[in-house]
Design an enzyme around this catalytic site. Structure first.
Site, PDB file in Angstrom:
ATOM      1  N   HIS A  25      40.639  19.737   7.209  1.00  0.00           N
ATOM      2  CA  HIS A  25      42.102  19.753   7.435  1.00  0.00           C
ATOM      3  C   HIS A  25      42.893  18.823   6.693  1.00  0.00           C
ATOM      4  O   HIS A  25      42.302  17.720   6.172  1.00  0.00           O
ATOM      5  CB  HIS A  25      42.340  19.188   8.894  1.00  0.00           C
ATOM      6  CG  HIS A  25      43.929  18.584   9.089  1.00  0.00           C
ATOM      7  ND1 HIS A  25      44.139  17.612   9.341  1.00  0.00           N
ATOM      8  CD2 HIS A  25      45.021  19.732   9.313  1.00  0.00           C
ATOM      9  CE1 HIS A  25      45.539  17.481   9.627  1.00  0.00           C
ATOM     10  NE2 HIS A  25      45.927  18.876   9.663  1.00  0.00           N
ATOM     11  N   SER A  26      43.894  19.155   5.853  1.00  0.00           N
ATOM     12  CA  SER A  26      44.754  18.516   4.861  1.00  0.00           C
ATOM     13  C   SER A  26      43.926  18.132   3.562  1.00  0.00           C
ATOM     14  O   SER A  26      43.501  18.739   3.111  1.00  0.00           O
ATOM     15  CB  SER A  26      45.324  17.401   5.678  1.00  0.00           C
ATOM     16  OG  SER A  26      46.534  16.761   5.027  1.00  0.00           O
ATOM     17  N   TYR A  27      43.683  16.474   3.506  1.00  0.00           N
ATOM     18  CA  TYR A  27      42.893  15.947   2.399  1.00  0.00           C
ATOM     19  C   TYR A  27      41.692  16.629   2.562  1.00  0.00           C
ATOM     20  O   TYR A  27      40.629  16.565   1.681  1.00  0.00           O
ATOM     21  CB  TYR A  27      43.061  14.629   2.726  1.00  0.00           C
ATOM     22  CG  TYR A  27      41.838  13.820   1.745  1.00  0.00           C
ATOM     23  CD1 TYR A  27      41.593  13.705   0.756  1.00  0.00           C
ATOM     24  CD2 TYR A  27      40.911  13.165   2.677  1.00  0.00           C
ATOM     25  CE1 TYR A  27      40.816  13.176  -0.017  1.00  0.00           C
ATOM     26  CE2 TYR A  27      39.816  12.710   1.998  1.00  0.00           C
ATOM     27  CZ  TYR A  27      39.804  12.415   0.576  1.00  0.00           C
ATOM     28  OH  TYR A  27      38.585  11.932   0.053  1.00  0.00           O
TER      29      TYR A  27
ATOM     30  N   HIS B   2      51.852  19.680  11.442  1.00  0.00           N
ATOM     31  CA  HIS B   2      50.769  19.502  10.514  1.00  0.00           C
ATOM     32  C   HIS B   2      49.106  19.384  11.201  1.00  0.00           C
ATOM     33  O   HIS B   2      48.382  19.869  10.825  1.00  0.00           O
ATOM     34  CB  HIS B   2      51.183  18.556   9.561  1.00  0.00           C
ATOM     35  CG  HIS B   2      49.961  18.179   8.565  1.00  0.00           C
ATOM     36  ND1 HIS B   2      49.306  19.462   7.428  1.00  0.00           N
ATOM     37  CD2 HIS B   2      49.184  17.525   7.869  1.00  0.00           C
ATOM     38  CE1 HIS B   2      48.358  18.901   6.698  1.00  0.00           C
ATOM     39  NE2 HIS B   2      48.312  17.692   7.109  1.00  0.00           N
TER      40      HIS B   2
END
Length: 239
Positions: free
Chosen positions: A76-78, A219
């Protein structure tokens, strides 16, 4: 039964996958939710040594020591930076790679290269502690930055979010076996609102091949829409 390794994003920890993990385990799947060094319950290990390479080592070690194979590896994300590095180094143990509203880096790119405007907006609000530049500093209601609106979820996050070393965001990803990495089937679960910011060719190819899910939420979709995320992840296992 599938085996999932769910890797969190900046400022979070394995805790953020709790709701998704419970759903997947109830369906009979094996689920690992490692926390990266210096974050979450491992925040006491924070120091100048914490960077993207160390986080790739963290997750690679889970695959090795737990002897996991045919893993559905989710970032997820980073965490997209991290799982790309893990899949590159441990391609023989990764069966599917899932980007959960995540960075999808190329060789030599850092998170700053991929998502510069977003993280640049957070950097001025950081601080340097014991020689380590930290960003994504926790504050009351900080979960709103990740698209979370439910008061209960925000309070839950307030107790768990931790600062993240900037060094992780500016270190370039170094791939060692791109051919093996690209051979791993890749899937994308994204927020509807971020579709326009992503590589159009990548998104259209994934959509045409049935490897794209978009969920109309914030997000932190594993917190705001855990059932939709778990459902998509179970579909990935059957594709």
């Amino acid at each position: 039964m599938a085996t999932y390794v769910l890797v969190h994003g900046g400022g979070h920890g394995g805790w953020c996958y709790g709701p998704v993990a419970r759903i997947l385990r109830a369906a009979g799947h094996e689920v690992h939710t490692p926390t990266l060094t210096g974050l979450g319950e491992r925040s006491h290990l924070l120091g100048p040594h914490v960077d993207l390479d160390l986080h790739i080592q963290d997750v690679s070690a889970v695959l090795h020591h737990e002897d996991l194979r045919e893993v559905i590896l989710v970032g997820h994300s980073y965490g997209g930076m991290v799982v790309t590095g893990v899949a590159d180094r441990m391609a023989g143990r990764v069966g599917r790679l899932v980007y959960l509203d995540a960075a999808t880096p190329a060789n030599g790119q850092s998170l700053h290269d991929v998502a510069g405007p977003v993280i640049d907006a957070a950097r001025p609000f950081g601080e340097v502690v014991d020689g380590v530049e930290l960003v994504l500093l926790p504050a009351p209601g900080a979960g709103a930055f990740y698209g979370v609106t439910d008061p209960g979820d925000l309070a839950w996050m307030d107790e768990r979010l931790t600062p993240h070393p900037w060094k992780c965001f500016e270190q370039p990803l170094k791939l060692t076996d791109e051919e093996a990495l690209r051979a791993i089937p890749q899937y994308h679960i994204v927020c509807t609102s971020t579709l326009a910011t992503r590589d159009p060719a990548l998104i259209e190819r994934a959509r045409a091949e049935g490897r794209l899910w978009d969920i109309d939420t914030g997000h932190d979709l594993m917190i705001t829409e855990p059932r939709a995320v778990a459902g998509a992840l179970q579909e990935v296992a059957t594709r």
